[in-house]
Scaffold this active site. Structure first.
Site, short mmCIF file in Angstrom:
data_model
loop_
_atom_site.label_atom_id
_atom_site.label_comp_id
_atom_site.label_asym_id
_atom_site.label_seq_id
_atom_site.Cartn_x
_atom_site.Cartn_y
_atom_site.Cartn_z
N LYS A 82 -50.11 -6.71 5.49
CA LYS A 82 -51.30 -5.91 5.74
C LYS A 82 -51.24 -5.20 7.09
O LYS A 82 -51.95 -4.24 7.32
CB LYS A 82 -52.55 -6.82 5.77
CG LYS A 82 -52.75 -7.67 4.57
CD LYS A 82 -54.02 -8.49 4.72
CE LYS A 82 -53.69 -9.92 4.53
NZ LYS A 82 -54.84 -10.82 4.70
N GLY A 83 -50.42 -5.73 7.99
CA GLY A 83 -50.46 -5.25 9.38
C GLY A 83 -50.17 -3.77 9.56
O GLY A 83 -50.60 -3.16 10.53
N GLU B 20 -42.96 -0.19 8.97
CA GLU B 20 -43.33 -1.55 9.37
C GLU B 20 -44.13 -1.51 10.66
O GLU B 20 -43.89 -0.66 11.52
CB GLU B 20 -42.05 -2.39 9.63
CG GLU B 20 -41.66 -3.29 8.49
CD GLU B 20 -42.53 -4.52 8.34
OE1 GLU B 20 -43.68 -4.52 8.82
OE2 GLU B 20 -42.06 -5.50 7.73
N ASP B 21 -45.05 -2.43 10.80
CA ASP B 21 -45.76 -2.54 12.08
C ASP B 21 -44.90 -3.28 13.11
O ASP B 21 -44.81 -2.87 14.26
CB ASP B 21 -47.12 -3.22 11.91
CG ASP B 21 -47.04 -4.53 11.17
OD1 ASP B 21 -46.06 -4.76 10.44
OD2 ASP B 21 -47.97 -5.36 11.31
N ASP C 214 -39.46 -8.72 13.77
CA ASP C 214 -39.17 -9.83 14.69
C ASP C 214 -37.78 -10.39 14.35
O ASP C 214 -36.77 -9.91 14.83
CB ASP C 214 -40.28 -10.87 14.53
CG ASP C 214 -40.23 -11.94 15.59
OD1 ASP C 214 -39.42 -11.83 16.52
OD2 ASP C 214 -40.99 -12.93 15.50
N LYS D 121 -39.42 -6.37 18.13
CA LYS D 121 -39.21 -7.54 18.99
C LYS D 121 -37.76 -7.96 18.86
O LYS D 121 -37.42 -8.71 17.94
CB LYS D 121 -40.14 -8.68 18.55
CG LYS D 121 -41.60 -8.42 18.83
CD LYS D 121 -42.47 -9.55 18.33
CE LYS D 121 -42.99 -10.38 19.48
NZ LYS D 121 -43.90 -11.44 19.01
N VAL E 284 -48.35 -11.25 20.75
CA VAL E 284 -49.20 -10.06 20.88
C VAL E 284 -50.03 -9.85 19.60
O VAL E 284 -49.60 -10.20 18.50
CB VAL E 284 -48.37 -8.79 21.16
CG1 VAL E 284 -47.83 -8.79 22.58
CG2 VAL E 284 -47.24 -8.62 20.15
N ASP F 190 -51.92 -9.67 13.86
CA ASP F 190 -52.96 -10.69 13.83
C ASP F 190 -52.49 -12.03 14.41
O ASP F 190 -51.30 -12.27 14.56
CB ASP F 190 -53.41 -10.93 12.39
CG ASP F 190 -52.35 -11.68 11.57
OD1 ASP F 190 -51.18 -11.23 11.57
OD2 ASP F 190 -52.66 -12.71 10.97
N ARG G 48 -56.72 -7.95 14.36
CA ARG G 48 -56.04 -6.76 13.86
C ARG G 48 -56.76 -5.50 14.29
O ARG G 48 -56.14 -4.46 14.52
CB ARG G 48 -55.98 -6.77 12.32
CG ARG G 48 -55.11 -7.85 11.71
CD ARG G 48 -54.97 -7.55 10.22
NE ARG G 48 -54.51 -8.70 9.45
CZ ARG G 48 -53.25 -9.03 9.25
NH1 ARG G 48 -52.30 -8.32 9.80
NH2 ARG G 48 -52.93 -10.08 8.51
C1 PRP Z 1 -45.18 -9.11 9.86
C2 PRP Z 1 -44.56 -7.73 9.65
C3 PRP Z 1 -43.32 -8.05 8.91
C4 PRP Z 1 -42.94 -9.42 9.41
C5 PRP Z 1 -41.85 -9.28 10.42
O1 PRP Z 1 -45.91 -9.45 8.74
O2 PRP Z 1 -45.41 -6.86 8.94
O3 PRP Z 1 -43.54 -8.05 7.52
O4 PRP Z 1 -44.08 -9.98 10.06
O5 PRP Z 1 -41.36 -10.54 10.80
P1 PRP Z 1 -39.82 -10.91 10.65
O6 PRP Z 1 -39.03 -9.76 11.18
O7 PRP Z 1 -39.67 -12.15 11.51
O8 PRP Z 1 -39.54 -11.19 9.22
P2 PRP Z 1 -46.82 -10.77 8.65
O9 PRP Z 1 -46.07 -11.85 7.96
O10 PRP Z 1 -47.36 -11.10 10.01
O11 PRP Z 1 -47.95 -10.31 7.66
P3 PRP Z 1 -49.18 -9.30 7.91
O12 PRP Z 1 -48.58 -7.92 8.01
O13 PRP Z 1 -50.03 -9.46 6.70
O14 PRP Z 1 -49.85 -9.71 9.20
#
Ligand code: PRP
Length: 193
Positions: free
Chosen positions: A53-54, A109-110, A113, A141, A163, A169, A175
């Site tokens: 959702k981010g 992508e937001d 990581d 990141k 962050v 979130d 968010r």
């Molecule tokens: C975030 C982001 C990616 C993922 C990245 O989603 O949108 O999908 O984390 O992390 P990674 O590189 O370690 O795989 P999240 O799981 O936080 O879901 P959200 O967008 O619903 O908050």
């Protein structure tokens, strides 16, 4: 409690330690990325794919700064559990509505990581044989990266800190902060589960 931020942004900002990128800084960068996409994809009718959702906030602002025809679609993924997430076990809980065979796909992508989520998604999308498949990420990141892949458009590199805001979130909160901020460590250290 950060009184200054709370006075400006309301109760949602009470748990923020420090602003990492202001709303203006984010918007300026989003404008630049939108202009680059508009230039690079002119005449290619790209499909922008976001992962919920981010990405909601970035996607909405980015779209407003793209001046060529584009289409959008979304997927949603879920890791099986926090324990298995680092092993890259991800499953799709909402698929694309549109076919992507022979189309130019820009994946939005937001935050990236470890890269495990994106790696799973890119493999899945690549199997559907799009004409091209590129990645656009707002917050990168790099310190925990386990899998590397080319990023065509990048907003900011982030330091290794917790962050939130502008879509990111903690336990589904924060968010809707218009800026990116670091969370007071007491918030995630004292809460359970
Ligand atoms: C975030 C982001 C990616 C993922 C990245 O989603 O949108 O999908 O984390 O992390 P990674 O590189 O370690 O795989 P999240 O799981 O936080 O879901 P959200 O967008 O619903 O908050």
């Amino acid at each position: 409690m950060n009184e200054t931020l709370r006075k400006t942004y309301g109760p949602i900002a009470s748990d923020i330690q420090q602003v990492v990128f202001t709303s203006d800084e984010i918007q300026q960068r989003v404008i630049q990325i939108g202009q680059a996409i508009s230039r690079d994809y002119l005449g290619r009718n790209p499909l922008l794919v976001g992962v919920l959702k981010g990405v909601l906030f970035f996607m909405a602002d980015l779209l407003r700064n793209i001046s060529i025809p584009v289409e959008i679609d979304f997927i949603a993924v879920s890791s099986y559990s926090p324990e298995t997430r680092d092993q890259g076990y991800v499953r799709m809980v909402k698929d694309l509505e549109m076919p992507i065979f022979n189309r130019h796909i820009l994946f939005i992508e937001d935050v990236i990581d470890t890269g495990l989520t994106l790696n799973y998604i890119l493999q899945n999308l690549r199997a559907r044989q799009p004409s091209s498949l590129e990645v656009c990420v707002l917050f990168n990141k790099p310190e925990h990266r386990l899998i590397e892949f080319p990023i065509k458009y990048k907003g900011f590199d982030l330091p290794d800190q917790f962050v939130v805001g502008y879509g990111l979130d903690y336990k589904e909160k924060y968010r809707n902060l218009p800026f990116l901020g670091s969370l007071q460590p007491s918030v995630f250290q004292n809460q359970k589960g």
